[in-house]
Write a protein that holds these residues in place. Structure first.
Motif, short mmCIF file in Angstrom:
data_model
loop_
_atom_site.label_atom_id
_atom_site.label_comp_id
_atom_site.label_asym_id
_atom_site.label_seq_id
_atom_site.Cartn_x
_atom_site.Cartn_y
_atom_site.Cartn_z
N TYR A 85 0.83 -1.21 0.00
CA TYR A 85 0.00 0.00 0.00
C TYR A 85 0.86 1.26 0.00
N PHE A 86 1.98 1.19 0.70
CA PHE A 86 2.90 2.34 0.65
C PHE A 86 3.40 2.55 -0.77
N ILE A 87 3.76 1.46 -1.44
CA ILE A 87 4.25 1.55 -2.81
C ILE A 87 3.17 2.11 -3.74
N GLY A 88 1.92 1.65 -3.59
CA GLY A 88 0.82 2.14 -4.40
C GLY A 88 0.53 3.61 -4.14
N GLY A 89 0.54 4.01 -2.87
CA GLY A 89 0.32 5.41 -2.53
C GLY A 89 1.44 6.29 -3.05
N CYS A 90 2.65 5.80 -2.96
CA CYS A 90 3.80 6.55 -3.45
C CYS A 90 3.72 6.74 -4.96
#
Length: 136
Positions: A85-90
């Motif tokens: 999710y961090f990667i997607g948000g980033c």
């Protein structure tokens, strides 16, 4: 995003992307509606162009988030990881940087949206309560 959370992580990327795009489009339309009310004096053509720009950008951010999160879960073989999710948000935040032609905006949005998305996933996994009921 009730439909999004019901889908299995890392499995049906198309469905996840569609759900996140629908949610982001709703957010974009909400922002657009608020902007039209606040700036009543804008000529209609400029207001329409701005509305399309805001809604299109948020829809693209939703699509990038859904696809990136799902593909990250598949590649890393860790479907319930907050890092996905961090990667997607980033990745979604980086789109803002591209849209505004600003490295600072992109990097700050990457960090802020990545952290927000990771916290949302952690809240979902750990059943955090915000308003008295668990996030479902």
């Amino acid at each position: 995003m009730p439909g999004y959370w019901e889908l299995e992580e890392g499995k049906d990327c198309v469905a996840k992307t569609v759900e996140s795009t629908k949610f982001a489009t709703f957010i974009g339309l909400s922002i657009t509606g608020l902007r039209v009310v606040v700036f009543l004096a804008e000529p209609p053509l400029i207001a329409l162009k701005t509305a399309a720009s805001i809604t299109g950008t948020t829809a693209a951010m939703g699509a990038i988030f859904g696809l990136t999160t799902c593909l990250s879960a598949q590649m890393r073989e860790k479907p319930d990881s907050a890092l996905n999710y961090f990667i997607g948000g980033c990745a979604s935040g980086a789109l803002l940087g591209v849209r505004t032609h600003s490295i600072l905006t992109g990097s700050m949005s990457c960090f802020a949206l990545g952290c927000t998305a990771a916290l949302a996933k952690i809240a979902k996994i750990e059943d955090w309560r915000i308003t008295g009921t668990a996030i479902r």
